[in-house]
Every structure is written in structure tokens, then in C-alpha cells.
Scaffold this active site. Structure first.
Site, PDB file in Angstrom:
ATOM      1  N   HIS A  91       3.947   0.129  -6.381  1.00 38.86           N
ATOM      2  CA  HIS A  91       3.687   0.485  -4.984  1.00 38.86           C
ATOM      3  C   HIS A  91       2.583  -0.396  -4.442  1.00 38.86           C
ATOM      4  O   HIS A  91       1.576  -0.628  -5.121  1.00 38.86           O
ATOM      5  CB  HIS A  91       3.267   1.955  -4.864  1.00 38.86           C
ATOM      6  N   SER A  92       2.768  -0.918  -3.238  1.00 41.23           N
ATOM      7  CA  SER A  92       1.734  -1.677  -2.539  1.00 41.23           C
ATOM      8  C   SER A  92       1.282  -2.880  -3.377  1.00 41.23           C
ATOM      9  O   SER A  92       2.099  -3.685  -3.807  1.00 41.23           O
ATOM     10  CB  SER A  92       0.572  -0.733  -2.191  1.00 41.23           C
TER      11      SER A  92
END
Length: 267
Positions: free
Chosen positions: A95-96
């Protein structure tokens, strides 16, 4: 002759019986891969709790290591140490900024990569380029929402480093506008700051270049603009889907995220 014919008939009958038994016996299912969930900046491993719970309920082993957030090479090495302790195939999810990290992990056990509102750099690119306001306007990850502080860090110069974090009073609106204020407050309190140099360190050869990849775009992302996410997903040739979510889609939409991970695991 009668004995010979009887013997042949018996052998034929036995062969048919064996074939019928084999056909009726269910095939042994291949073991499910282990899912490794890598969090990004301004978060910790608990951000995966909802997704991990759903995957475990579906029979998957799930590991949620802490991402040091010091730089792609350092952090990829930390995740590699986690993979070294796993036997069998792996689905690696980021994520991210975690997307930058998994892009720098090269392990033959990794059968598929999943990017959740994540950076997916090419070789020599650094994460900050994906926030280019000229090509991809819309990020609100700017001062005063983005703050800096000096932290103790043995990897930094003289044991110190300059880190970035999201101001608590802006966290909800910028990072996770589609969760409750109470949940956003808890996420803000648990967030881990990231070394500023981490987003400026050039990425290595991307693992997604030779590994099947999936990408879930957050259509209402205020950190990495959705236009940037779509660009990266298309560039990498990922199987792409999109949901109307904030940057924290793994918290606000755990079912959709878990379903995408399961799709990647079943490819």
C-alpha cells in the site's frame, strides 16, 4: 484359451475399476500462497487488520511485517528477511510507499504482486515523481498537512534523520476521509513517519516487470492522485480495478481489497 480369455477379462475389469476410482477421487488442492501485506508511510501494520482478517477467514496464511520506512533498498531488504522465513509461494501486497518497497523485492517465491493505491516506480524513478502536480494535480499531501521532524535513526547522519508525518488535525481529511473520525484518530496516533530521503531514493529494477501484477486504484485519493495511480497501473501492465475510496482504501474497503488479493492468488 478359456483361461487366457478369463485372465484378460479380469485384467480389463481391474483397469476399469482403477480408472473409475481415480476419476472419482477429488484432486488434492494446491496449497494456498502466503499473503504478505506491506504497509506504507504514515501507517503501521495494523492498517491491514481488516484485510488480513478476511483473508485468514478464507484460509490464507497472512503476514504483516513492519516496514522501516527508511528507503527502498533498506526496506526491501527488511521485507526479504520476512520472505526468507516463508516456505512456499507468496502473494506480495503493498500500500502507498509499500508499493515502492515490493517493487524492489526480487524473490522467486513471489508469484504475484498487488498494489493498493501504491507507488509502482520504474528503474531510477523515485516516489516523489508520482506526486508531480503538473502531470497529476490533486495531492493534498502538502504543508501544513505534511510536517517534518528530527528523529533518532541509526541509519541517518550522526544517528539522526529528517522524517515526514501527517499532522493529526489534517489526517482525516487528507489521508482517510472515508473512515470515521474515531478510526482516523486511531490511525493518526499509530502512524509511522517516513524518512524524507526515502521518497527521493531512486528505485531499482522493478519486480513487476516479470511478475504478474494487480492494481487497485483509489478514485478519491487525496495523497496519490488517481490519475497518477492509473498511469502507473497502465505502465506496468497490471490487471487494474478502481473503487471510490480514499488513500486508506485498505481500511475503508477491506472486502474489495481482500477480493483483489484473492484474485491475484488464484491466477
Amino acid at each position: 484359451m478359456n483361461i487366457s480369455r478369463a485372465l484378460r477379462a479380469a485384467v480389463a475389469a481391474l483397469a476399469i475399476a482403477v480408472a473409475t476410482t481415480i476419476a472419482a477421487t477429488p484432486a488434492t488442492a494446491a496449497p494456498l500462497p502466503t499473503v504478505v501485506l506491506v504497509h506504507g508511510a504514515f501507517a503501521d501494520s495494523s492498517s491491514w487488520d481488516g484485510v488480513a482478517a478476511q483473508l485468514r477467514a478464507r484460509g490464507y496464511s497472512v503476514v504483516t511485517p513492519e516496514n522501516p520506512l527508511r528507503g527502498p533498498a533498506n526496506d526491501a531488504a527488511a521485507i526479504q528477511r520476512t520472505l526468507d522465513a516463508i516456505a512456499g509461494p507468496v502473494v506480495l501486497v503493498g500500500h502507498s510507499y509499500g508499493g515502492t518497497v515490493i517493487s524492489n523485492v526480487h524473490d522467486p517465491k513471489v508469484e504475484s504482486l498487488v498494489y493498493i493505491a501504491a507507488f509502482a516506480p520504474v528503474r531510477g524513478e523515485f516516489a516523489q515523481l508520482a506526486l508531480d502536480p503538473i502531470r497529476f494535480p490533486g495531492s493534498q499531501l502538502l504543508p501544513p498537512a505534511l510536517q517534518l521532524k528530527i528523529v533518532d535513526d541509526p541509519r541517518g547522519l550522526a544517528g539522526r534523520n529528517l522524517d515526514a508525518f501527517v499532522a493529526p488535525d489534517r489526517f482525516h481529511d487528507v489521508f482517510a476521509q472515508d473512515v470515521t473520525p474515531e478510526t482516523a484518530a486511531q490511525m493518526s496516533a499509530r502512524q509511522h513517519s517516513i524518512a524524507v530521503v526515502a521518497n527521493l531514493e531512486p528505485s531499482g529494477p522493478p519486480s513487476w516487470a516479470d511478475t504478474p501484477s494487480w492494481y487497485l486504484v483509489s478514485g478519491e485519493d487525496r495523497v496519490i492522485p488517481a490519475s497518477s495511480e492509473r498511469f502507473m497501473a497502465q505502465r506496468m501492465g497490471a490487471t487494474t480495478s478502481e473503487i471510490p475510496a480514499s488513500h486508506a482504501s485498505l481500511v475503508s474497503h477491506p472486502t474489495e481489497v481482500a477480493e483483489l488479493v484473492e484474485s491475484a492468488a488464484a491466477h
